[in-house]
Design a protein around this motif. Structure first.
Motif, PDB file in Angstrom:
ATOM      1  N   UNK A 175       0.852  -1.190   0.000  1.00  0.00           N
ATOM      2  CA  UNK A 175       0.000   0.000   0.000  1.00  0.00           C
ATOM      3  C   UNK A 175       0.889   1.243   0.000  1.00  0.00           C
ATOM      4  N   UNK A 176       0.368   2.328  -0.539  1.00  0.00           N
ATOM      5  CA  UNK A 176       1.056   3.618  -0.478  1.00  0.00           C
ATOM      6  C   UNK A 176       0.222   4.527   0.417  1.00  0.00           C
ATOM      7  N   UNK A 177       0.820   4.969   1.506  1.00  0.00           N
ATOM      8  CA  UNK A 177       0.119   5.819   2.471  1.00  0.00           C
ATOM      9  C   UNK A 177       0.637   7.250   2.319  1.00  0.00           C
ATOM     10  N   UNK A 178      -0.246   8.171   1.969  1.00  0.00           N
ATOM     11  CA  UNK A 178       0.131   9.586   1.895  1.00  0.00           C
ATOM     12  C   UNK A 178      -0.084  10.204   3.276  1.00  0.00           C
ATOM     13  N   UNK A 179       1.001  10.638   3.879  1.00  0.00           N
ATOM     14  CA  UNK A 179       0.957  11.242   5.221  1.00  0.00           C
ATOM     15  C   UNK A 179       0.657  12.736   5.064  1.00  0.00           C
ATOM     16  N   UNK A 180      -0.612  13.053   4.822  1.00  0.00           N
ATOM     17  CA  UNK A 180      -1.000  14.420   4.465  1.00  0.00           C
ATOM     18  C   UNK A 180      -1.041  15.346   5.679  1.00  0.00           C
ATOM     19  N   UNK A 220      -0.770   5.993  12.706  1.00  0.00           N
ATOM     20  CA  UNK A 220      -0.754   4.753  13.511  1.00  0.00           C
ATOM     21  C   UNK A 220       0.060   3.688  12.772  1.00  0.00           C
ATOM     22  N   UNK A 221       1.367   3.752  12.885  1.00  0.00           N
ATOM     23  CA  UNK A 221       2.250   2.866  12.126  1.00  0.00           C
ATOM     24  C   UNK A 221       1.931   1.392  12.384  1.00  0.00           C
ATOM     25  N   UNK A 222       1.447   1.094  13.575  1.00  0.00           N
ATOM     26  CA  UNK A 222       1.142  -0.280  13.952  1.00  0.00           C
ATOM     27  C   UNK A 222      -0.131  -0.806  13.270  1.00  0.00           C
ATOM     28  N   UNK A 223      -0.886   0.073  12.606  1.00  0.00           N
ATOM     29  CA  UNK A 223      -2.092  -0.351  11.870  1.00  0.00           C
ATOM     30  C   UNK A 223      -1.831  -0.504  10.368  1.00  0.00           C
ATOM     31  N   UNK A 224      -0.675  -0.014   9.937  1.00  0.00           N
ATOM     32  CA  UNK A 224      -0.404  -0.001   8.500  1.00  0.00           C
ATOM     33  C   UNK A 224      -0.002  -1.401   8.025  1.00  0.00           C
ATOM     34  N   UNK A 253       4.569   1.620   1.813  1.00  0.00           N
ATOM     35  CA  UNK A 253       5.385   2.818   1.644  1.00  0.00           C
ATOM     36  C   UNK A 253       4.618   4.028   2.175  1.00  0.00           C
ATOM     37  N   UNK A 254       5.263   4.797   3.029  1.00  0.00           N
ATOM     38  CA  UNK A 254       4.673   6.033   3.559  1.00  0.00           C
ATOM     39  C   UNK A 254       5.386   7.204   2.902  1.00  0.00           C
ATOM     40  N   UNK A 277       5.672  -2.084  15.455  1.00  0.00           N
ATOM     41  CA  UNK A 277       6.013  -1.380  14.217  1.00  0.00           C
ATOM     42  C   UNK A 277       7.197  -1.996  13.478  1.00  0.00           C
ATOM     43  N   UNK A 278       8.257  -2.315  14.191  1.00  0.00           N
ATOM     44  CA  UNK A 278       9.495  -2.734  13.526  1.00  0.00           C
ATOM     45  C   UNK A 278       9.298  -3.908  12.578  1.00  0.00           C
ATOM     46  N   UNK A 279       8.492  -4.853  13.012  1.00  0.00           N
ATOM     47  CA  UNK A 279       8.326  -6.075  12.220  1.00  0.00           C
ATOM     48  C   UNK A 279       7.505  -5.860  10.951  1.00  0.00           C
ATOM     49  N   UNK A 280       6.957  -4.687  10.740  1.00  0.00           N
ATOM     50  CA  UNK A 280       6.105  -4.428   9.575  1.00  0.00           C
ATOM     51  C   UNK A 280       6.891  -4.041   8.322  1.00  0.00           C
TER      52      UNK A 280
END
Length: 831
Positions: A554-559, A611-615, A620-621, A648-651
């Motif tokens: 997924x591509x996450x746009x951190x707007x 919420x990095x743990x939900x991604x 890619x952010x 988070x790290x393991x993602x």
């Protein structure tokens, strides 16, 4: 001019004027002296206002009786009576702080009112134009009206307290003056229309200004209340409530005032509440509380923010960079100034490093009975590390000793808080900051301290950039500053500040501390730079980057509000179906249809906390950072940070920052390796996405990457073929990088903590686990369990590059010294 002098001379010859002038002058001097003593913490001397109160009481009672008995004869003394009444009010306020600490403009406004009265209260036979005095009187009359309304709740108490030496009378003074003055003004205004316009114009200017200010403050409070209300519906948020306000709060003049309500600015409902000064919460904010009438009135028309003091302080820290003001301060830092600053910079172009040494002299402007504590904050460029600290004790420079942050802090609190003697402490803070504390400072004993910082040069195209340090501390703006730049080698240099080349040094003298930059040509050959230490050698090499295949799930746009519609469109136009944003904590697909609606949802968001743990793993952010955000320390007790640390790290998340800035949150996430981070332009970012690629910096166990300088430092066993040709800052940078890389391991394992504390001591660097401290005597170190560092690099110095001779070089030095010694001895015997 002569005519005015004659008028003044004639006025002083009137009955009672001379004695009134003497009493007013003497009382004013006593009031100013007492206020100064209070400000300088001379509490034993502020009682001198008792003399003023006694004089005011006798003078006021006598003059009031005279005016009531013969109004026509003594009407010209009414301004003196009003002036001395208000002097008495302010004198009594020192003992019974009904008004708390008033800003200085309140005293000047009251003085302007009293002085303009001298032109208004006059005998009927005196004829001259008083339009200007009435205009000034109209401007300043508002403060008298405020005093009168403000003191209505204590009028019953004032009547009762009149029996106590008449002191309660001063609680009635504004109301009495309001009545007397209103009757006098009405009499003047009824006889002359111009006078009505003059007084009315002055009065209306203040009312209009207050109205505009109140409306502006109220509008901002409505915005904050709206965000708070909307956030109350979010039941699944792992973030503290105040973070939502912080994220949507654009720093401005009004917001800062609203957040400081009850912390700095005293609201009207809090004026008479006992213990109001102790209602701060658990966090300290090092600014004096103030009763500002303008702000107190405006607060009445604003929504309550429904935020605790601690929450508002956290917002002030993240959005207004008030972290220095919240540092724990054991002694007051008021009246301190930075007298002089010496900024000494040495640029090692071949190593792409620089060393900056800052020497500061601090002084107290007021002679106080209490010692003061100075706190400075140094905002460092990315990758920089503090490497030296010195404090001058009795004229002798004492260098800092590196120890654990816990021992250093405990020793500082013991010496400062209990024993009140000389220490200085340097601590690492999250977000590339270092805080330095110095104690004690007083009027008779200014202090001098020195600190040093090793900084990577930032590579930009074919140039390397040095950026000056950003420093906050006691009144830096007027300090006498001398800046000097030295370059190692023949590197040419350009600066944004005017430096003059003098004897191989670039010199600039100025006032205050300006932000400036220096540029030198990019050095291509970095392999010749290395530093040998003990049995290892540390070599500088060009950083290794590798392009790896990466097709994001997924591509996450951190707007946030800094994104433009064109930038968002460029990602939507990729025509990929896996482009998302997080809107109100929920993942939402973004496409051409909802693009503009989503952009509007983010137009007020100053920074985001994904919420990095939900991604989804392997995503890619794409972020565009600003310069401020909440940091890990301010999120410490939240469920959000706990999940970031554990899930988070393991993602295997990748982050591309299309901005040249990096905020505190992403800085720490990058340092602690929660994500793979890369900074580039939006054009290159789009190219990497289209090609399903990502750029990683190669990492090895014995290598540290210094990304801003595009170099890496590698540790190897020392051999005869490898020589030490570079500064000791190479090893210091390597050690700092290693400590930052292993922060999570250090936090969880005692053995790792001890190992990296030893590394920090060896390199003499200030890190999350180590601090530098200077104590007055060697006995102080022993008493506080701090061992002096032996066989370490010690404090860095501008005059010592730290290149250590190789073993065979040591042998040549010893042989040469021995030959010279015997030659000298033989020559002496021959003579």
């Amino acid at each position: 001019m002569k005519n005015k002098l004659d008028l003044f001379k004639n006025y002083t010859q009137k009955t009672g004027v001379t004695i009134s002038l003497a009493v007013a002058t003497f009382s004013t001097i006593l009031l100013i002296s007492s206020l100064s003593c209070k400000k300088m913490f001379f509490y034993n001397f502020d009682s001198i206002v008792i003399i003023s109160l006694v004089i005011e009481f006798i003078y006021g009672a006598s003059l009031s009786f005279m005016i009531l008995r013969d109004k026509e004869r003594y009407i010209h003394l009414t301004p003196f009576l009003i002036l001395n009444w208000f002097i008495g009010c302010f004198c009594l306020n020192i003992f019974i702080p009904v008004f708390n600490d008033l800003p200085i403009w309140v005293y000047f406004a009251t003085l302007a009112f009293c002085l303009s009265n001298f032109f208004i209260y006059r005998n009927s036979e005196d004829e001259y134009n008083i339009s200007i005095p009435l205009f000034i009187n109209g401007l300043s009359f508002t403060i008298i009206l405020y005093f009168a309304i403000f003191l209505i709740p204590i009028i019953p108490v004032s009547f009762a307290a009149i029996l106590a030496l008449g002191m309660g009378f001063y609680g009635l003074v504004p109301a009495i003056v309001l009545i007397i003055h209103s009757l006098t003004i009405i009499r003047h205004l009824s006889h002359n229309r111009n006078y009505s316009l003059s007084f009315g114009a002055g009065f209306l200017i203040v009312l209009v200004g207050l109205t505009i200010f109140t409306i502006g403050l109220s509008l901002e409070s409505n915005k904050i209340a709206k965000v708070n209300a909307l956030n109350s519906f979010s039941s699944d948020s792992d973030l503290p409530n105040h973070i939502a306000i912080s994220q949507n709060l654009k720093p401005n003049f009004f917001n800062e005032i609203l957040l400081k309500k009850g912390i700095i600015y005293v609201p009207l409902h809090d004026i008479f509440r006992l213990g109001g000064f102790d209602s701060f919460g658990t966090k300290q904010f090092n600014e004096r509380k103030t009763h500002n009438p303008f702000i107190a009135i405006a607060y009445l028309f604003c929504h309550d923010l429904d935020l605790s003091s601690d929450e508002r302080i956290n917002i002030l820290k993240s959005n207004f960079d008030k972290r220095l003001e919240t540092e724990e301060q054991l002694w007051s830092g008021e009246d301190l100034v930075t007298k002089s600053i010496k900024e000494d910079v040495k640029i090692y172009a071949d190593a792409r490093l620089a060393y900056t040494e800052i020497t500061m002299q601090i002084a107290s402007t007021k002679d106080s009975s209490l010692d003061k504590e100075a706190i400075y904050s140094f905002q460092l460029p990315e990758g920089s590390v503090a490497t030296s600290l010195s404090l001058w004790v009795n004229g002798i420079e004492r260098k800092g000793v590196l120890t654990t942050k816990e021992k250093a802090q405990a020793a500082y609190k013991q010496i400062v808080g209990v024993e009140s003697r000389d220490p200085s402490l340097m601590q690492w803070k999250e977000g590339n900051k270092v805080v330095v504390r110095v104690f004690p400072i007083n009027f008779k004993t200014p202090r001098t301290f020195k600190c040093g910082f090793t900084t990577p040069l930032q590579v930009e195209d074919n140039e390397m950039k040095y950026k000056s340090l950003s420093i906050k501390g006691p009144n830096i703006s007027n300090a006498e500053t001398i800046s000097r730049i030295e370059t190692v080698g023949n590197a040419k240099i350009k600066t944004t500040k005017d430096f003059e080349l003098t004897k191989h040094y670039y010199i600039n003298q100025s006032e205050g501390l300006d932000d400036w930059e220096a540029f030198v040509p990019l050095t291509k050959n970095t392999k010749s730079n290395s530093f040998a230490w003990k049995d290892k050698i540390y070599e500088i090499r060009d950083i290794s980057k590798s392009v790896v295949p990466f097709k994001p799930s997924e591509i996450i746009l951190d707007l946030n509000s800094s994104w433009t519609i064109k930038q968002i469109e460029s990602f939507v136009n990729l025509n990929k179906k896996n482009v998302f944003v997080f809107l109100n904590g929920k993942k939402t697909a973004i496409n051409k249809e909802n693009l503009r609606a989503i952009e509007l949802d983010f137009e007020d968001l100053q920074y985001s906390l994904l919420p990095l743990y939900k991604i989804t793993p392997n995503s890619l952010i794409v972020t565009k950072c600003g310069s401020f955000s909440a940091n890990f320390e301010e999120l410490e007790d939240s469920d959000y940070l706990k999940k970031i640390k554990t899930e988070t790290k393991q993602r295997n998340l990748k982050v591309i920052n299309i901005s040249s800035d990096i905020n505190p949150f992403w800085q720490t996430a990058k340092e602690q390796k929660y994500v793979d981070y890369f900074q580039t332009s939006i054009t290159d970012c789009l190219k990497l996405i289209n090609q399903n690629q990502f750029i990683l910096y190669k990492t090895e166990k014995n290598t540290v990457n210094i990304e801003p300088a595009h170099i890496s430092i590698t540790e190897n066993l020392k051999t005869d073929s490898l020589k030490s040709k570079g500064p000791d800052h190479i090893y210091r940078m390597y050690a700092f990088g290693k400590v930052l890389e292993e922060q999570i391991k250090i936090q969880n394992e005692t053995l790792a903590n001890n190992q990296y504390v030893d590394l920090a001591k060896d390199a003499n660097i200030v890190t999350p686990i180590s601090s530098l401290i200077v104590l007055e005597t060697d006995e102080d170190y022993k008493n506080n369990g701090i061992e002096k560092n032996v066989n370490t690099l010690g404090n860095a110095s501008i005059n010592n590059d730290g290149a250590v001779p190789e073993p065979h070089e040591w042998l040549l030095i010893i042989i040469g010294s021995t030959i010279l010694f015997f030659y000298y001895r033989k020559s002496k015997q021959t003579i």
